[in-house]
Scaffold this motif. Sequence first.
Motif, PDB file in Angstrom:
ATOM      1  N   SER A  58       9.300   3.142   5.075  1.00  0.00           N
ATOM      2  CA  SER A  58       9.373   4.482   4.501  1.00  0.00           C
ATOM      3  C   SER A  58       9.156   4.436   2.990  1.00  0.00           C
ATOM      4  N   GLU A  59       8.417   5.447   2.511  1.00  0.00           N
ATOM      5  CA  GLU A  59       7.911   5.438   1.143  1.00  0.00           C
ATOM      6  C   GLU A  59       9.004   5.427   0.062  1.00  0.00           C
ATOM      7  N   PRO A  60       9.949   6.368   0.064  1.00  0.00           N
ATOM      8  CA  PRO A  60      10.946   6.343  -1.021  1.00  0.00           C
ATOM      9  C   PRO A  60      11.776   5.061  -1.021  1.00  0.00           C
ATOM     10  N   VAL A  74       0.843  -1.196   0.000  1.00  0.00           N
ATOM     11  CA  VAL A  74       0.000   0.000   0.000  1.00  0.00           C
ATOM     12  C   VAL A  74       0.882   1.251   0.000  1.00  0.00           C
ATOM     13  N   ASP A  75       0.510   2.222  -0.816  1.00  0.00           N
ATOM     14  CA  ASP A  75       1.192   3.513  -0.831  1.00  0.00           C
ATOM     15  C   ASP A  75       0.183   4.558  -0.374  1.00  0.00           C
ATOM     16  N   LEU A  76       0.376   5.044   0.846  1.00  0.00           N
ATOM     17  CA  LEU A  76      -0.552   6.025   1.404  1.00  0.00           C
ATOM     18  C   LEU A  76      -0.020   7.410   1.091  1.00  0.00           C
ATOM     19  N   ILE A 123      14.124  10.294  -6.061  1.00  0.00           N
ATOM     20  CA  ILE A 123      13.337  11.511  -5.839  1.00  0.00           C
ATOM     21  C   ILE A 123      11.877  11.144  -6.034  1.00  0.00           C
ATOM     22  N   ASP A 124      11.116  11.194  -4.958  1.00  0.00           N
ATOM     23  CA  ASP A 124       9.688  10.859  -5.038  1.00  0.00           C
ATOM     24  C   ASP A 124       8.894  12.156  -4.953  1.00  0.00           C
ATOM     25  N   ILE A 125       8.366  12.595  -6.088  1.00  0.00           N
ATOM     26  CA  ILE A 125       7.650  13.874  -6.125  1.00  0.00           C
ATOM     27  C   ILE A 125       6.160  13.627  -5.944  1.00  0.00           C
TER      28      ILE A 125
END
Lengths: 373, 345
Positions: free
Chosen positions: A172-174, A39-41, A190-192
């Motif tokens: 952690s997301e990135p 899951v990506d919140l 780089i997660d924009i």
Amino acid sequence: MTKNSTADIGETTGGNASTKTSGSTATTKKDGGVLYLGVDLGTSRTSIAASNGQRVTISSHVGYPKDVVARKLLGKDILFGDEALQHRLSCRFYRPLASGVLKATSNTQTNDVEGNMKAAADLIREIIRLAKPRSDELVYAVIGVPAEAAIHHKDAIIKAARESVDSVMLCSEPFSVAYGLDMLDDVLVIDIGAGTTDLCRMHGTMPEESDQLTNTYAGDYVDNRLAELIQKRYPQAQFTTQMVKEIKEKHSNISDTMPAVVVELPVNGKPTSFDVTEEIRTACRSIVPHMVDGLAKLIATFDPEFQQRLKNRVLLAGGGSMIKGLDTAIENEMRERLGTGKVFRIEEPVYGGSNGALKIAHDMPGEYWEKLK
Amino acid sequence: MTSDTNGTAQRQAPRLSITQMLSVIRVEFHRARTQRYPLCCLMIAVDGLEAVATRDGWQAKAASMSAAYDLLKRIAREHGFIGMAVQSGDRIMAVFPNTATDRMGQLGNLLLEAGRAQSTTSVSGQALLFSLGASHNLLAETNSSFEGLVESAGRALHLATQGGGDRYVMWREAESEIEALRVDLAAATKTFRAEQQTLEDEAGDAGGLQRAELVDKIQRIFASVGRTPEIEALEGQIIELAVAELYEERRKAVAAQMREHARQVDMLERRIAKLTSVIGVTEEELARVMAMKTIDPGVASIFKTVQGLRGDDAQAQAKKAMMSTIFEQNLAFQKNKDTLAVAVG
Ligand SMILES: Nc1ncnc2c1ncn2[C@@H]1O[C@H](COP(=O)(O)OP(=O)(O)OP(=O)(O)O)[C@@H](O)[C@H]1O
Ligand SMILES: [Mg+2]
């Protein structure tokens, strides 16, 4: 003869967000298989990728009809995604993951913390439901969250997820984006996103705090810049932030050779054409220097022997990376300021985070899942 | 129809916001209540709206809804129904003061017919199929509050949708009573089941205490007479007989109680069945609505067992260490939370 019964039999069409309780999960026999969920919140978008092939993404909006009448009209107890956005006027409307709400570092926007937490929990339940887990399966989920999410929000996320899954881990997301692409060594991600741009340095081990940087030069910032620029050049044009965002997503481009963009905006209610090519280019470009600032910092503090390699392995992810020509623009700026630079785009910016989280879930040893049950 | 509040720009009728419109409707509701005239509420949904949106894009959804709205307006005007309507999202709600249930039923059927006929008259060539749910203000729960009226119309709409759509359902006493009966039945079944269990347990050891007392008494009587082997054998036989008799008594009492329970359940079920046939929905349809859940079995995972990292993965060592770090962090966090919760609670 008639009884004033309170049985709520009319309430059925909505997402049955609260029908699955932890109790029922515990009593079901789980010998049907193992379902992994990634899951990506996100602030603006929540996505899920599952080992049953389901992939779903919805915008991170939650709405609760304001009263019985609104609820009947909308036909649901809770609305999610674009539907919630569309009916926000007849709902109590939340963007539960927006900065200032879930993120500890931004301004404390303390009003209705409870409501936001509940909305976040409902959103998690909904996205898991959309992955269509079977009740006879063991369900293990990895949820990517912003690195700086506050402790009590992480807690709320875990609690909500537990109602629908057997075991859950946050990550952690990135990092999950990089893991999903098998790029674990000497890579800069780089997660924009909408609210924030997260930079993360990978060097073969789990990234630590010093490997991560966050700034707010992301999608929302571009939207605001674009709105300002259009307003300045065409004061008579009437528009909302939502309209500006849609224009950006359709035409975002920063190459010198971008095609002209002409959009229709109302003037006193009458649709009128405006050329916004230059405004779009300027607004989209405005985040580039800030991004290279961050890159420069993470590179300068890295082992000198590998700095060169790092410069040549920059990975662009997140919805904001879909701006056309962004990779080249960052490369040019890097060349100017850091001597060299090579930027790659990930193939699926929308599912980068959830695909990575799914892979982590898959690779996680069974006994770890067991221990967190 | 007096007005619409859809918010779409092209309508020329005097426009009120949804909130204003709803307060007008509320006023109408309360006037009907105090002056005791009949009023009906109609809830309209377009069948297969999601499919339309998937096929032709979301604009098609909006187009269908406004076609439905226009149709309602036209039919109401042509047949002399005066009311107010609001559209929001996927529903249209209309309220018709001074309209009795049979008149409402006429409007419902006119709408269904007109919608079906759209396949030949409309530009799109598509029929507009509706689910219509109606309620009137003559039941306790629909008369006491506007919310109750709307709520009941919503239930009726749900019955219509669940029945396959393209139909009109009015929420009347029958529906209302069935609902009440169902609640009664569920409660009765639950208590009966619990009672039955206790009765069976008791019967199982023939009312433990009673048996002990009886055996005691018999033994006391025999203690006062001289003991010979025959008398002792007789004592044994008498005890056996008495206990058997006691069992039988209990069994009969329990059976009678069970029969009574079964009779009550049967009666409730029969009343439900009868009322159900009156309102013209099948028992299964109704049960489905009552069950409240659309059960989706889900999609199976491709994995039957827990996977874990593959040994031949090129970066197996590094990944293993990362998995372990993620786990440790989560363990520390999730465990810590549990202790905190205990400490506070
Ligand atoms: N084609 C596009 N061009 C430019 N920007 C886009 C495009 N499509 C989406 N975006 C922007 O991407 C942003 C959302 O990205 P993403 O979905 O990765 O964010 P998020 O993960 O929800 O946010 P965050 O990471 O900040 O929590 C929004 O600002 C959106 O406007
Ligand atoms: Mg993100």
